[in-house]
Design an enzyme around this catalytic site. Structure first.
Site, mmCIF file in Angstrom:
data_model
loop_
_atom_site.group_PDB
_atom_site.id
_atom_site.type_symbol
_atom_site.label_atom_id
_atom_site.label_comp_id
_atom_site.label_asym_id
_atom_site.label_seq_id
_atom_site.Cartn_x
_atom_site.Cartn_y
_atom_site.Cartn_z
ATOM 1 N N GLU A 32 30.399 -26.119 6.995
ATOM 2 C CA GLU A 32 29.458 -25.398 6.515
ATOM 3 C C GLU A 32 28.053 -25.890 7.041
ATOM 4 O OE1 GLU A 32 29.778 -22.412 6.132
ATOM 5 O OE2 GLU A 32 31.322 -22.803 4.290
ATOM 6 N N ASP A 35 26.498 -24.721 12.295
ATOM 7 C CA ASP A 35 26.454 -24.031 13.379
ATOM 8 C C ASP A 35 25.152 -24.221 13.879
ATOM 9 O OD1 ASP A 35 25.580 -22.469 11.307
ATOM 10 O OD2 ASP A 35 26.408 -20.470 11.772
ATOM 11 N N GLY A 120 26.242 -10.703 -0.847
ATOM 12 C CA GLY A 120 26.122 -11.874 -1.286
ATOM 13 C C GLY A 120 27.137 -12.857 -1.657
ATOM 14 N N SER A 126 26.899 -9.131 5.944
ATOM 15 C CA SER A 126 25.704 -8.774 6.813
ATOM 16 C C SER A 126 26.251 -8.767 8.412
ATOM 17 C CB SER A 126 24.678 -9.457 6.593
ATOM 18 O OG SER A 126 24.987 -10.895 6.802
ATOM 19 N N GLU A 158 19.524 -10.086 12.784
ATOM 20 C CA GLU A 158 19.182 -10.870 11.390
ATOM 21 C C GLU A 158 18.234 -11.724 11.525
ATOM 22 O OE1 GLU A 158 22.281 -11.024 9.136
ATOM 23 O OE2 GLU A 158 21.382 -11.742 7.877
ATOM 24 N N ASP A 170 28.995 -16.624 12.028
ATOM 25 C CA ASP A 170 29.553 -15.260 11.358
ATOM 26 C C ASP A 170 29.590 -14.265 12.244
ATOM 27 O OD1 ASP A 170 28.675 -16.997 9.189
ATOM 28 O OD2 ASP A 170 27.191 -15.696 8.380
HETATM 29 C C1 GLA Z 1 25.221 -18.176 6.685
HETATM 30 C C2 GLA Z 1 24.991 -18.044 8.065
HETATM 31 C C3 GLA Z 1 25.928 -18.922 9.005
HETATM 32 C C4 GLA Z 1 26.224 -20.376 8.564
HETATM 33 C C5 GLA Z 1 26.663 -20.477 7.077
HETATM 34 C C6 GLA Z 1 26.643 -21.822 6.629
HETATM 35 O O1 GLA Z 1 26.692 -17.562 6.484
HETATM 36 O O2 GLA Z 1 24.948 -16.797 8.277
HETATM 37 O O3 GLA Z 1 25.208 -18.918 10.209
HETATM 38 O O4 GLA Z 1 25.001 -20.986 8.844
HETATM 39 O O5 GLA Z 1 25.591 -19.521 6.087
HETATM 40 O O6 GLA Z 1 27.723 -22.405 7.191
#
Ligand code: GLA
Length: 384
Positions: A32, A35, A120, A126, A158, A170
């Site tokens: 987490e 990225d 959320g 999104s 985004e 994502d």
């Molecule tokens: C959100 C962002 C992703 C990533 C996650 C955390 O989902 O859109 O790019 O950074 O948070 O891992």
């Protein structure tokens, strides 16, 4: 033909669409906030989706209707600008970046959006919306967008229209997802492998706190800045590191007395989480599910104590899971500050876990807990 303007004509469009797209949400098993730090992540597309219906309308206007919001708005193709309404910006951003890369392809259309993905909740409603919308326009106007373009157009929408400086995970998972497979993605060079999600006899259960603290976007962008600050300091001594995730933990620790306390914690989280994600993938591939699950618990500790993107509601659910027999791993998922926890739960204990977690959560916070048992599905696709 005129563009649709009321609910009734939207229903007609819905039955008589030129193009229909299904675009999934995503989970992330581990890795987490890595990225945008060039690290390893382990996401997958899921069976909860956004559905988008498209029809050309022969004008210069685009009418977008959200069934969930029961609300519609119009995009004038000759004036695509950032709106004050956040949900409009997902559409506006995608149109803007497609027009920039492929001028004069998009003409007027009507679009209806309907979503299973709670906003959320950390399952990336999104990215599902942006990638699905881009894919639909691509099909409707035969633009010829590659998968890579779908990913970057959605990411740019985004960043520049919605205002979250997200990474690539994502959008990548939404576009490249494959039924039954996790995606082991290296966010530094975007190389990836599909690995079978062999987690029997466990299932993936998402518990949705149904809270979304409104600092999520500002704190998210702040984390990126903090990581950039850490990288600049590292590169003064070790210019060979291009991304934070590649710094070995022993070298990161040399910066404990140099960096501000907070920045050092962010750095330590990133390097440890990257190592955890690599170890977790190996554990999964060798069938050591307990070791895999343990890494999820450790990831949560890091997100809570070092990266500081958790919240009381998420911590409560992870603590509950950790005590619950039959749960081998649990952590907050996604950007944080609310949304879901992801849990690996033994099939025989799933129903009781969900019921008891909901009771305990409601007693503590007086908030309803919702849950999803997710299956790993395909990425965005045209179904008509
Ligand atoms: C959100 C962002 C992703 C990533 C996650 C955390 O989902 O859109 O790019 O950074 O948070 O891992």
């Amino acid at each position: 033909m005129e563009g649709v303007t009321d609910k009734k004509s939207f229903q007609t469009t819905f039955q008589d669409s030129d193009v229909v797209i299904e675009s999934p949400g995503r989970i992330n098993l581990i890795g987490e906030h890595l990225d945008y730090n060039g690290g390893q992540v382990l996401p997958a597309a899921i069976n909860l989706k956004v559905r988008l219906n498209f029809k050309k309308n022969g004008t210069r206007k685009c009418n977008c209707y959200s069934k969930n919001y029961d609300n519609h708005f119009e995009i004038d193709l000759d004036k695509v600008e950032i709106s004050e309404k956040e949900w409009h910006n997902y559409f506006l951003g995608v149109v803007h970046f497609i027009v920039q890369a492929h001028p004069n392809k998009i003409k007027g259309f009507d679009c209806i959006v309907e979503s299973d993905l709670p906003i959320g909740s950390g399952i990336s409603s999104s990215a599902a919306l942006e990638c699905g919308f881009a894919k639909g326009l691509d099909a409707l106007f035969s633009i010829g967008l590659s998968d890579d373009e779908l990913v970057t157009i959605s990411r740019d929408a985004e960043h520049h229209f919605v205002g979250t400086k997200c990474g690539i995970m994502d959008q990548f998972a939404v576009v490249k997802g494959k039924k039954g497979k996790l995606i082991r993605l290296d966010c530094n060079d975007l190389s990836f492998q599909y690995i079978p999600a062999n987690i029997e006899p466990y299932s993936i259960v998402l518990l949705n706190t149904n809270v979304s603290h409104n600092l999520a976007t500002s704190e998210y962008n702040l984390r990126r800045q903090e990581c950039d600050e850490a990288l600049i300091a590292i590169q003064e001594k070790y210019p060979e590191y291009d991304v934070l995730a590649h710094v070995p933990e022993v070298k990161a620790k040399e910066f404990e007395s140099i960096l501000p306390f907070k920045i050092f914690d962010r750095l330590l989280y990133v390097v440890q989480e990257n190592a955890r994600t690599i170890a977790a993938s190996e554990a999964l591939e060798t069938g050591n599910l307990e070791a895999f699950g343990q890494k999820l618990f450790e990831s949560h500790e890091g997100l809570k104590n070092l990266y500081k993107v958790s919240c009381g509601e998420l911590d409560f659910l992870v603590d509950f899971a950790q005590e619950y027999k039959g749960v081998i791993g649990s952590r907050m998922m996604g950007g944080g500050f609310g949304g879901c926890t992801i849990n690996l739960v033994h099939k025989d204990r799933m129903d009781s876990f969900i019921t008891e977690a909901a009771l305990a959560y409601n007693l503590k916070f007086n908030i309803r807990l919702s849950s999803f048992t997710v299956a790993i599905g395909d990425g965005v696709k045209r179904i008509k």
